[in-house]
Design a protein around this motif. Structure first.
Motif, PDB file in Angstrom:
ATOM      1  N   LYS A 194       0.659  -1.125  -0.193  1.00 26.51           N
ATOM      2  CA  LYS A 194       0.156  -0.020  -0.038  1.00 26.51           C
ATOM      3  C   LYS A 194       0.720   1.314  -0.010  1.00 26.51           C
ATOM      4  O   LYS A 194       2.073   1.194   0.088  1.00 26.51           O
ATOM      5  CB  LYS A 194      -0.971   0.158   1.366  1.00 26.51           C
ATOM      6  CG  LYS A 194      -1.751  -1.259   1.487  1.00 26.51           C
ATOM      7  CD  LYS A 194      -2.579  -1.048   2.569  1.00 26.51           C
ATOM      8  CE  LYS A 194      -3.578  -2.130   3.109  1.00 26.51           C
ATOM      9  NZ  LYS A 194      -4.321  -1.891   4.139  1.00 26.51           N
ATOM     10  N   ASP A 199       1.120   3.441   2.164  1.00 29.90           N
ATOM     11  CA  ASP A 199       1.522   3.624   3.636  1.00 29.90           C
ATOM     12  C   ASP A 199       2.786   2.580   4.091  1.00 29.90           C
ATOM     13  O   ASP A 199       3.311   2.190   5.049  1.00 29.90           O
ATOM     14  CB  ASP A 199       0.578   3.803   4.681  1.00 29.90           C
ATOM     15  CG  ASP A 199      -0.161   2.328   4.680  1.00 29.90           C
ATOM     16  OD1 ASP A 199       0.105   1.416   4.120  1.00 29.90           O
ATOM     17  OD2 ASP A 199      -0.981   1.996   5.935  1.00 29.90           O
ATOM     18  N   PRO A 233      -9.265   3.653   0.090  1.00 36.54           N
ATOM     19  CA  PRO A 233      -9.109   4.956   0.626  1.00 36.54           C
ATOM     20  C   PRO A 233      -9.615   6.264  -0.087  1.00 36.54           C
ATOM     21  O   PRO A 233      -9.387   7.429   0.452  1.00 36.54           O
ATOM     22  CB  PRO A 233      -7.398   4.977   0.453  1.00 36.54           C
ATOM     23  CG  PRO A 233      -7.212   4.002  -0.712  1.00 36.54           C
ATOM     24  CD  PRO A 233      -8.082   3.087  -0.381  1.00 36.54           C
ATOM     25  N   HIS A 248     -12.287   6.048   8.357  1.00 35.09           N
ATOM     26  CA  HIS A 248     -11.764   6.268   7.297  1.00 35.09           C
ATOM     27  C   HIS A 248     -10.441   5.481   7.306  1.00 35.09           C
ATOM     28  O   HIS A 248      -9.750   5.466   8.363  1.00 35.09           O
ATOM     29  CB  HIS A 248     -11.337   7.413   6.947  1.00 35.09           C
ATOM     30  CG  HIS A 248     -11.080   7.663   5.196  1.00 35.09           C
ATOM     31  ND1 HIS A 248      -9.752   7.668   4.883  1.00 35.09           N
ATOM     32  CD2 HIS A 248     -12.084   7.833   4.211  1.00 35.09           C
ATOM     33  CE1 HIS A 248      -9.885   7.902   3.559  1.00 35.09           C
ATOM     34  NE2 HIS A 248     -11.013   8.079   3.222  1.00 35.09           N
ATOM     35  N   ARG A 284      -7.631   5.920   6.153  1.00 31.69           N
ATOM     36  CA  ARG A 284      -6.468   6.397   6.404  1.00 31.69           C
ATOM     37  C   ARG A 284      -6.363   7.475   7.792  1.00 31.69           C
ATOM     38  O   ARG A 284      -5.916   8.479   7.926  1.00 31.69           O
ATOM     39  CB  ARG A 284      -6.433   7.778   5.199  1.00 31.69           C
ATOM     40  CG  ARG A 284      -5.957   7.001   3.915  1.00 31.69           C
ATOM     41  CD  ARG A 284      -5.786   8.040   2.622  1.00 31.69           C
ATOM     42  NE  ARG A 284      -5.199   7.610   1.551  1.00 31.69           N
ATOM     43  CZ  ARG A 284      -5.194   8.057   0.155  1.00 31.69           C
ATOM     44  NH1 ARG A 284      -5.795   9.138   0.189  1.00 31.69           N
ATOM     45  NH2 ARG A 284      -4.730   7.405  -0.605  1.00 31.69           N
TER      46      ARG A 284
END
Length: 275
Positions: free
Chosen positions: A47, A49, A84, A251, A253
């Motif tokens: 991902k 992140d 996301p 969410h 994120r």
């Protein structure tokens, strides 16, 4: 948790809870065979992140939620694997489900058994029950603050907390240098364990395998179920910054929610060091 104090209101709340607890357990159990087949075999991606994700993450999340939605279409459903690009989900229903379909995805993809399915039931935004499939022991750990702690539906007593000479702390690296500096007295005094799963680390505090844990790199879905397990076992659980609970919106994120948890004495040591 229950609005109103009437016996009827409490009985209705308990009925709704029991229905959801049983359904959640069945939904998790239904994915164990699939989890085992994909363990160490499934391809993975990364991902934005820098965390790993697999096809199995998405499949388990979708299958468990599809199962639960049949009985509880009015509940809210939150998953780490939501897009996301989706808008922030406002949690408006009394009950919500928060899932990390594979916690410890890196371990899972590489064939290392410390990984789990983590499913939390929230009421008014706060975890009231957790269900965690522990792949290492092939068991389901579950419980909540008003229900107690269970492994495979057998009551557990948290009576294995280590003596001071055998204290083990759950940790997650990398860790910021200033945090490492503050915690140095603990790191030089006690044994550390870094197992690669936020949910499993906190769950091990609930069961007493770990005396305590400090984790700056978890998000709400990593620890929601284990948070309920810790409360079920009477473990002290402290968020270092703002608590994510009660959760009003969701969410994928969202920010980290660092915490420390454990016995009263170990929490006092951590609190003194952290200022």
């Amino acid at each position: 948790m229950v609005k109103g104090n009437s016996r009827q209101a409490r009985a209705e709340f308990e009925r709704q809870m029991r229905h959801r607890i049983n359904a959640g357990r069945v939904a998790v159990q239904g994915q164990i065979s699939f989890f085992k087949r994909q363990f160490g075999q499934v391809a993975s991606e990364w991902k934005e992140d820098d965390t790993r994700v697999t096809f199995a993450d998405f499949a388990i999340s979708e299958k468990i939620f599809a199962e639960l939605r049949r009985d509880f279409p009015e509940d809210d459903y939150c998953s780490e694997e939501m897009s996301p690009l989706d808008e922030v989900l406002s949690l408006e229903a009394p009950f919500a489900w928060l899932i990390d379909p594979i916690d410890g995805t890196n371990n899972f993809a590489l064939g290392f058994p410390l990984c789990a399915i983590s499913l939390a039931l929230l009421h008014d935004g706060t975890p009231v029950y957790g269900l965690l499939y522990d792949h290492a022991t092939d068991t389901i750990l579950e419980g909540g603050p008003d229900y107690g702690l269970f492994r495979n539906q057998k009551k557990l007593d948290r009576n294995r907390a280590a003596a001071d000479a055998q204290v083990m702390l759950g940790l997650h690296f990398p860790m910021q240098p200033e945090v490492m500096d503050r915690l140095q007295p603990l790191l030089s005094k006690y044994r550390g364990r870094c197992i690669g799963s936020g949910a499993m680390t906190a769950a091990c505090v609930a069961t007493g395998y770990l005396t305590g844990a400090i984790d700056y790199r978890v998000k709400s879905w990593d620890i929601a179920a284990a948070y309920a397990l810790c409360l079920a076992a009477g473990v002290r659980f402290h968020f270092i910054e703002a608590s994510p609970f009660p959760m009003k919106s969701f969410h994928p994120r969202s920010d980290y929610c660092p915490y420390y948890a454990g016995t009263e004495s170990i929490c006092e040591e951590i609190r003194e060091l952290m200022g």
